[in-house]
Design a protein around this motif. Structure first.
Motif, PDB file in Angstrom:
ATOM      1  N   GLU A 234       0.803  -1.216   0.000  1.00 16.17           N
ATOM      2  CA  GLU A 234       0.000   0.000   0.000  1.00 16.17           C
ATOM      3  C   GLU A 234       0.843   1.276   0.000  1.00 16.17           C
ATOM      4  OE1 GLU A 234      -3.364   0.344   0.109  1.00 16.17           O
ATOM      5  OE2 GLU A 234      -3.971  -1.750   0.290  1.00 16.17           O
ATOM      6  N   LEU A 235       1.927   1.278   0.794  1.00 17.69           N
ATOM      7  CA  LEU A 235       2.741   2.478   0.975  1.00 17.69           C
ATOM      8  C   LEU A 235       4.223   2.167   0.818  1.00 17.69           C
ATOM      9  CD1 LEU A 235       1.134   4.015   4.207  1.00 17.69           C
ATOM     10  CD2 LEU A 235       0.765   4.796   1.854  1.00 17.69           C
ATOM     11  N   ALA A 236       4.991   3.209   0.490  1.00 20.02           N
ATOM     12  CA  ALA A 236       6.444   3.058   0.468  1.00 20.02           C
ATOM     13  C   ALA A 236       7.020   3.197   1.876  1.00 20.02           C
ATOM     14  CB  ALA A 236       7.061   4.110  -0.458  1.00 20.02           C
ATOM     15  N   SER A 237       6.415   4.098   2.674  1.00 20.13           N
ATOM     16  CA  SER A 237       6.890   4.319   4.037  1.00 20.13           C
ATOM     17  C   SER A 237       5.869   5.157   4.788  1.00 20.13           C
ATOM     18  CB  SER A 237       8.249   5.037   4.045  1.00 20.13           C
ATOM     19  OG  SER A 237       8.128   6.324   3.462  1.00 20.13           O
ATOM     20  N   ALA A 238       6.081   5.297   6.101  1.00 24.90           N
ATOM     21  CA  ALA A 238       5.243   6.142   6.946  1.00 24.90           C
ATOM     22  C   ALA A 238       6.068   6.572   8.153  1.00 24.90           C
ATOM     23  CB  ALA A 238       3.982   5.414   7.385  1.00 24.90           C
ATOM     24  N   MET A 239       5.658   7.677   8.780  1.00 18.94           N
ATOM     25  CA  MET A 239       6.384   8.138   9.967  1.00 18.94           C
ATOM     26  C   MET A 239       5.479   9.010  10.829  1.00 18.94           C
ATOM     27  SD  MET A 239       8.862  11.169   8.458  1.00 18.94           S
ATOM     28  CE  MET A 239       9.604  10.154   7.205  1.00 18.94           C
ATOM     29  N   TRP A 240       5.741   8.955  12.137  1.00 19.23           N
ATOM     30  CA  TRP A 240       5.095   9.878  13.060  1.00 19.23           C
ATOM     31  C   TRP A 240       5.921  11.155  13.127  1.00 19.23           C
ATOM     32  CZ3 TRP A 240       0.362   9.306  14.925  1.00 19.23           C
ATOM     33  CH2 TRP A 240      -0.175   8.008  15.064  1.00 19.23           C
ATOM     34  N   LEU A 241       5.245  12.290  13.094  1.00 17.02           N
ATOM     35  CA  LEU A 241       5.927  13.578  13.141  1.00 17.02           C
ATOM     36  C   LEU A 241       5.213  14.485  14.138  1.00 17.02           C
ATOM     37  CD1 LEU A 241       6.275  13.811   9.315  1.00 17.02           C
ATOM     38  CD2 LEU A 241       8.237  13.913  10.842  1.00 17.02           C
ATOM     39  N   SER A 242       5.975  15.202  14.935  1.00 19.77           N
ATOM     40  CA  SER A 242       5.393  16.114  15.925  1.00 19.77           C
ATOM     41  C   SER A 242       5.095  17.463  15.288  1.00 19.77           C
ATOM     42  CB  SER A 242       6.363  16.301  17.092  1.00 19.77           C
ATOM     43  OG  SER A 242       7.511  17.013  16.665  1.00 19.77           O
ATOM     44  N   ARG A 243       4.294  18.263  15.993  1.00 21.67           N
ATOM     45  CA  ARG A 243       4.018  19.621  15.529  1.00 21.67           C
ATOM     46  C   ARG A 243       5.314  20.422  15.395  1.00 21.67           C
ATOM     47  NH1 ARG A 243      -0.811  18.737  18.575  1.00 21.67           N
ATOM     48  NH2 ARG A 243      -2.697  19.326  17.379  1.00 21.67           N
ATOM     49  N   GLU A 244       6.231  20.203  16.328  1.00 20.71           N
ATOM     50  CA  GLU A 244       7.494  20.931  16.282  1.00 20.71           C
ATOM     51  C   GLU A 244       8.288  20.555  15.025  1.00 20.71           C
ATOM     52  OE1 GLU A 244      10.378  23.641  17.528  1.00 20.71           O
ATOM     53  OE2 GLU A 244       8.343  23.302  18.260  1.00 20.71           O
ATOM     54  N   GLU A 245       8.297  19.287  14.693  1.00 21.56           N
ATOM     55  CA  GLU A 245       9.033  18.839  13.507  1.00 21.56           C
ATOM     56  C   GLU A 245       8.417  19.371  12.220  1.00 21.56           C
ATOM     57  OE1 GLU A 245      10.855  14.481  14.529  1.00 21.56           O
ATOM     58  OE2 GLU A 245       8.657  14.679  14.656  1.00 21.56           O
ATOM     59  N   LEU A 246       7.114  19.667  12.239  1.00 25.39           N
ATOM     60  CA  LEU A 246       6.433  20.143  11.044  1.00 25.39           C
ATOM     61  C   LEU A 246       6.397  21.665  10.927  1.00 25.39           C
ATOM     62  CD1 LEU A 246       3.445  17.625  10.843  1.00 25.39           C
ATOM     63  CD2 LEU A 246       5.439  17.734   9.340  1.00 25.39           C
ATOM     64  N   ARG A 247       7.020  22.350  11.877  1.00 27.49           N
ATOM     65  CA  ARG A 247       7.127  23.803  11.747  1.00 27.49           C
ATOM     66  C   ARG A 247       7.968  24.119  10.512  1.00 27.49           C
ATOM     67  NH1 ARG A 247       6.207  27.048  16.304  1.00 27.49           N
ATOM     68  NH2 ARG A 247       7.892  28.452  15.638  1.00 27.49           N
TER      69      ARG A 247
END
Length: 284
Positions: A234-247
């Motif tokens: 279904e996917l190549a990859s996935a990851m959890w990301l925090s709000r801080e990391e997505l700034r």
């Protein structure tokens, strides 16, 4: 309908193989044909579809795929996904509507019941089987797809589809199965793709997506844990990301990670979770 299309008030939206005519140079603008040129192009087209009225002006989609039409000086035919975010919302909506309708007509020239040819009826919103023993009416369809931002605490789960450009990460998504509610589709798709159980599935917004004929129904969903396993089918990859990391200031500058376009519902769901404002969709 013929008289309306022949009137000087009519505007025509030309489509060539799922591409829209857009004036390039500076900010792109949708090209709507009118007058003698509009009627000439409409007469050369295979299909005329009445899209409706905008501020009292009638609009028609015309399919000029494979036709030699003198439109090069007015603009170029482009994929709406390339320019949709830069168009006014109303223009983008009209172009998207025309694209979706011409796509459906081109792929429903034969009856799915008996195999006979079909003909355009009711201003282009029906195709009627020409077999007198059948006469089945065929209507444009839209395939519903759920798209969801999965989150847990201060983290959200983003995935990479195998067809995505390098570095792009987005929300999870999938088509709704027959007999399935939207909420059940969210839970099933998330589990199929990353083996995560979700709860508190909440509807947020939707976006027409005529590429080719879908509507994206957006949700937020809470994961029961941070544990996940990527289904590589279904996917190549996935990851959890925090709000801080997505700034914005914390995102990589080398193109190894970026989010979907600002006019997409995927980006809207992410920005909403982050507490930001996303840009408008191409369909208003």
């Amino acid at each position: 309908m013929i008289e309306l299309a022949s009137s000087g008030a009519a505007r025509f939206v030309p489509i060539d193989t799922e591409r829209n005519l857009v004036k390039s140079g500076g900010n792109p603008e949708a090209v709507f044909l009118q007058g003698m040129m509009g009627r000439a192009i409409a007469n050369a087209a295979d299909t005329h579809i009445f899209l409706g009225y905008v501020d009292g002006t009638p609009y028609f989609a015309v399919d000029v795929t494979g036709k030699e039409v003198p439109l090069q000086e007015l603009g170029e035919f482009v994929d709406l996904r390339q320019v949709g975010a830069l168009l006014f919302a109303r223009e983008g909506s009209i172009l998207a509507y025309a694209r979706g309708m011409t796509y459906w007509h081109r792929r429903h020239r034969y009856c799915g019941v008996c195999g006979a040819t079909t003909k355009v009826a009711r201003g282009g919103h029906v195709r009627l089987c020409t077999n007198d023993n059948c006469k089945t009416e065929h209507f444009p369809r839209t395939d519903p797809a759920v798209i969801m931002l999965v989150h847990h605490g201060d983290k959200c789960l983003l995935g990479r589809g195998k067809q995505f450009p390098r570095g792009m990460h987005s929300t999870l998504a999938g088509f709704v199965e027959p007999g399935e509610s939207f909420e059940d589709a969210v839970a099933r798709e998330v589990y199929e793709e990353v083996r995560v159980r979700v709860k508190n599935v909440t509807y947020r917004s939707s976006q027409p997506w005529p590429f080719p004929a879908s509507v994206m129904i957006g949700f937020h969903a809470e994961a029961e844990s941070l544990d996940f396993t990527v289904n590589e089918d279904e996917l190549a990859s996935a990851m959890w990301l925090s709000r801080e990391e997505l700034r914005p200031e914390n995102l990589p500058k080398d193109g190894s990670f970026f989010m979907p376009r600002r006019d997409s519902i995927a980006r809207r769901l992410i920005e909403e979770w982050l507490g930001h404002e996303a840009g408008p969709s191409i369909s208003g």
